[in-house]
Design an enzyme around this catalytic site. Structure first.
Site, PDB file in Angstrom:
ATOM      1  N   HIS A  63     -45.004  31.784  22.814  1.00  6.88           N
ATOM      2  CA  HIS A  63     -44.907  30.355  22.488  1.00  6.88           C
ATOM      3  C   HIS A  63     -46.259  29.659  22.660  1.00  6.88           C
ATOM      4  O   HIS A  63     -46.428  28.513  22.239  1.00  6.88           O
ATOM      5  CB  HIS A  63     -43.859  29.703  23.394  1.00  6.88           C
ATOM      6  CG  HIS A  63     -43.216  28.486  22.817  1.00  6.88           C
ATOM      7  ND1 HIS A  63     -43.624  27.886  21.640  1.00  6.88           N
ATOM      8  CD2 HIS A  63     -42.183  27.726  23.256  1.00  6.88           C
ATOM      9  CE1 HIS A  63     -42.870  26.829  21.396  1.00  6.88           C
ATOM     10  NE2 HIS A  63     -41.986  26.697  22.357  1.00  6.88           N
TER      11      HIS A  63
ATOM     12  N   ASP B   4     -34.568  39.871   4.182  1.00  5.76           N
ATOM     13  CA  ASP B   4     -34.164  41.107   3.512  1.00  5.76           C
ATOM     14  C   ASP B   4     -35.358  42.062   3.504  1.00  5.76           C
ATOM     15  O   ASP B   4     -36.331  41.857   2.781  1.00  5.76           O
ATOM     16  CB  ASP B   4     -33.707  40.794   2.090  1.00  5.76           C
ATOM     17  CG  ASP B   4     -33.226  42.025   1.337  1.00  5.76           C
ATOM     18  OD1 ASP B   4     -33.333  43.142   1.889  1.00  5.76           O
ATOM     19  OD2 ASP B   4     -32.755  41.866   0.195  1.00  5.76           O
TER      20      ASP B   4
END
Length: 439
Positions: free
Chosen positions: A161, A383
């Site tokens: 982060h 995908d």
């Protein structure tokens, strides 16, 4: 369930990072984020075959290596002393794992983690997920592939982060899955991230060592997933003055009321003032606009104080929708000023709500909880070459009273990942609105 580590490797960029990009300074927004990782877990069911060339470990590593030159900070290492990333091409961590048990399928994992999500974090994230900045050798990006004997596959992506927010992680996953699906195809349109940032966002006078806040995993935190289906959200909207309110705002209002009721139950039925924080994505809201695939921590907090009287139990959804909406609209207006030479001071716009939330949270006199909306980051669109995920999860935050909203697989619904103290979770689960609308 037993999972064995098969291999661990550092995957380096296919081309070296230019010397001009070797030093990647983090902004003061990056620095003020707690030292933690942002994690996303993607689950892929049958039909998956080890003979599919797009699912081999080598193929995954080659596609990762291909896109790392565009995401060059992810292959570097964080320098705490200089608040920067040394883009030295040491590489991203790539771990391959195997579920040993013959009888455990991915469907079993999906069913077991429908509400109790600890299993996803324990078995499919890196072991050091909650240990950040401990060593200058720690990778900033960690990938883990876990295969099931049934053909199922889990892909987890973990990024520090310090340099990325969840939107940036979504951009990376979209780029990597696109590269893996089309590796060798020169005609694909690649996603091009941007790491540009105005000079006023870099450290120097903005940062002292006291500005950042540390964190570590608290074993008393419990994380559970609550699903709000499209039909339930439609029912919620029908009870409001303006049914066109966004699904995120409506679900946040229902959860906010439950959080207020949890706090009331802990304080002998008495109402306390509460401070509701919302993490606001600055992309698309600044003037001039940030690049579409801008990769940093481009977040600003919206904080709104409210007080719900004791006699209004269960009748506050409309009021909370209005409170959340007003707070968000004010913060969006602030975003438009951030890059304006005649606007307010950048630091005050970003720092004031952050200091307010942290101060109230540590003081303990106000009920503080925060929402973060990840529903537009496209995790269910990833995908890699054989279809979209059948499930998704996140790495748990190391603090209580945080709610992360993720898109549902079916679309139109939302999943709320609720982080609470383990003594508070039973109150939340028994809230009338939660039982009515969430599954």
């Amino acid at each position: 369930m037993k999972v064995n580590i098969v291999s661990t490797k550092l995957v380096k960029p296919c081309t070296p990072t230019p010397q001009s990009l070797r030093n990647h300074n983090i902004s003061f927004i990056d620095y003020l984020n707690p030292p933690m990782n942002v994690g996303v877990i993607l689950l892929y069911d049958n039909p998956i075959s080890p003979n599919n060339p797009k699912q081999t470990t080598t193929h995954f590593q080659e596609s990762l290596s291909k896109i790392l030159p565009q995401f060059y900070p992810l292959a570097g290492r964080y320098n705490k002393k200089d608040h920067s990333v040394d883009c030295n091409d040491l590489g991203a961590e790539f771990v391959e794992a195997q579920v040993v048990d013959d009888g455990v399928t991915l469907s079993d994992v999906i069913l077991a983690s429908k509400r109790e999500v600890k299993l996803l974090n324990d078995y499919f994230l890196p072991p050091k997920f909650h240990q950040v900045d401990e060593s200058p050798a720690d990778p900033l990006l960690s990938i883990r592939l876990t295969r099931f004997k049934c053909g199922g596959l889990v892909i987890s992506v973990t990024v520090s982060h310090r340099i990325f927010d969840a939107s940036s992680v979504g951009t990376f996953i979209a780029a990597w899955s696109n590269a893996n699906k089309n590796l060798g195809n020169k005609n694909i349109t690649a996603i091009r991230p941007s790491f540009d940032s105005p000079p006023e966002f870099f450290p120097g006078n903005y940062i002292s060592r006291g500005d950042s806040i540390g964190t570590c995993w608290d074993p008393n935190i419990v994380v559970k997933r609550f699903s709000f289906h499209k039909e339930a959200i439609t029912r919620m909207r029908s009870k409001l003055r303006l049914p066109e309110n966004s699904r995120v705002r409506v679900v946040c209002a229902v959860i906010a009321e439950a959080m207020i009721e949890v706090d009331r139950a802990k304080h002998d039925g008495k109402s306390r003032a509460c401070l509701i924080a919302q993490a606001v994505n600055m992309r698309g809201r600044t003037n001039p606009p940030l690049p579409k695939h801008s990769c940093r921590n481009w977040l600003i907090l919206s904080s709104t104080r409210c007080m719900i009287p004791n006699n209004d139990v269960g009748n506050n959804i409309q009021e909370l929708v209005d409170i959340l909406g007003d707070g968000l609209e004010k913060t969006v207006a602030d975003c438009a000023e951030i890059f304006s030479p005649t606007g307010r001071d950048v630091k005050s716009i970003i720092m004031e709500p952050l200091v307010n939330v942290r101060g109230k949270s540590m003081g303990g006199e106000v009920n503080v909880f925060a929402f973060s909306d990840w529903s537009k980051f496209g995790f269910y669109e990833a995908d890699f070459g054989w279809g979209k995920p059948v499930g998704a999860g996140i790495g748990a935050f190391s603090r209580p009273n945080i709610i992360v909203l993720v898109d549902s697989k079916e679309g139109g619904g939302l999943e709320a990942w609720v982080h609470l103290n383990r003594n508070d979770m039973p109150y939340f689960e028994q809230d009338d609105q939660i039982k009515l609308y969430a599954s």
